[in-house]
Design an enzyme around this catalytic site. Structure first.
Site, PDB file in Angstrom:
ATOM      1  CE  LYS A  53       7.257 -16.822  33.787  1.00  0.00           C
ATOM      2  NZ  LYS A  53       7.482 -15.442  34.316  1.00  0.00           N
ATOM      3  CB  THR A 101       5.425 -13.403  31.142  1.00  0.00           C
ATOM      4  OG1 THR A 101       5.070 -13.824  32.480  1.00  0.00           O
ATOM      5  CG2 THR A 101       6.940 -12.929  31.600  1.00  0.00           C
TER       6      THR A 101
END
Length: 329
Positions: A190, A247
């Site tokens: 991520k 994120t």
């Protein structure tokens, strides 16, 4: 019931946040900083004035630069940067209790040896029980006591259960798992994909492109995870999809902020200077792992090419948009 003793290694924003969590219901939580001056400043100011200004340390948190404080701890939270986990674990080894839990709270893959951080910890700390904490969490939110849920993964179910019970609070909820590899892949991948999302935002490509990028990025995360033995439910859970959504959608993420700067035309050298964005270290090794397993990661490959100055942001956008049309699955 007496709570297990905890020490925190790493006094950045996330280290301070986790120390404050651990301080709930405990009389003393050592917080180790590698730099003695940083430890002195934390002890004096009772806050990380650079990373978390206005958010004080809990009264039980005890800043120190003496790593031997891990002798006190049944649970050690390792919150140093991913690329420093090996040196931190090696420094802690002479002082670690037998069968103490060493919980990795960094997200990444060791760049030089292409090892996951749990593998690094087991090599350096054979006497420890290794676990991984990962999931959607910003340090400032945790310090403010805002509701947060993350994953605690350990190969042993009983250890995962015990650590989840010891570290959970009213506002910091841990879900246990035995899929350590899945939790690690989600946390590492991520960061790379968040750099791509930041580039899209910085280039002003719009919300539609952002949503498409996150969805296709998640498909890459799933492909890599399956190839490396992760469980689908882990990748679709907090440490995978949950962390990716967080994120890729906020400039609070240092990886997103790095990508945003690159998207606005800042050079790689200037955008990365003095800033820690784990995805910048992880991109190359993630792509190498994927190639070794014959897995396609076009977005991650584009990020790596941009960070290596082999491709411009505009060139990467064009290359991704010109890929052959195919079935979504």
């Amino acid at each position: 019931m007496t709570r297990a003793t905890v020490a925190v290694l790493g006094a950045g924003a996330w280290g301070v946040a986790l120390a404050n969590v651990a301080a709930q219901g405990r009389a003393r939580v050592p917080l180790w900083a590698h730099d003695p001056q940083a430890a002195e400043a934390l002890a004096r100011d009772r806050e990380n004035t650079r990373r978390l200004p206005g958010l004080p340390l809990a009264a039980a948190v005890a800043p120190t630069s003496d790593i031997s404080v891990v002798r006190e701890a049944e649970i050690v939270l390792a919150v140093t940067p991913a690329q420093a986990i090996r040196t931190t674990a090696r420094a802690a080894r002479p002082h670690m209790r037998e069968r103490a839990a060493f919980v990795i709270c960094a997200k990444g893959i060791e760049r030089d040896r292409r090892k996951f951080l749990s593998e690094v910890a087991k090599e350096e700390l054979p006497q420890a029980d290794v676990a991984v904490l990962s999931g959607p969490s910003f340090a400032a939110d945790v310090c403010r006591g805002l509701p947060t849920a993350v994953t605690l993964a350990a190969h042993d179910e009983a250890l995962a259960r015990r650590l989840s019970e010891e570290l959970s609070t009213k506002t910091f909820r841990l879900y246990r798992s035995t899929d350590v590899r899945g939790a690690e892949i989600g946390g590492a991948a991520k960061n790379v994909l968040a750099i791509a999302a930041g580039m899209s935002h910085g280039r002003g490509l719009g919300a539609s492109a952002q949503a498409a990028l996150i969805a296709r990025g998640f498909a890459e995360l799933m492909r890599l995870g399956r190839a490396l033995g992760a469980r689908q439910e882990t990748l679709m859970g907090l440490s995978g999809l949950g962390d990716l959504v967080l994120t890729c959608g906020s400039a609070q993420s240092r990886n997103f902020a790095l990508g945003e700067a690159l998207g606005r035309g800042t050079s790689v050298e200037d955008a990365t200077h003095g800033k820690l964005a784990e995805g910048a270290f992880t991109a190359r090794v993630m792509v190498e792992m994927a190639r070794a397993h014959d897995v396609e990661l076009p977005i991650a490959e584009a990020v790596d090419a941009i960070l290596s100055a082999r491709l411009s942001v505009d060139g990467a956008i064009e290359a991704l948009l010109m890929r052959p049309l195919k079935a979504e699955d």
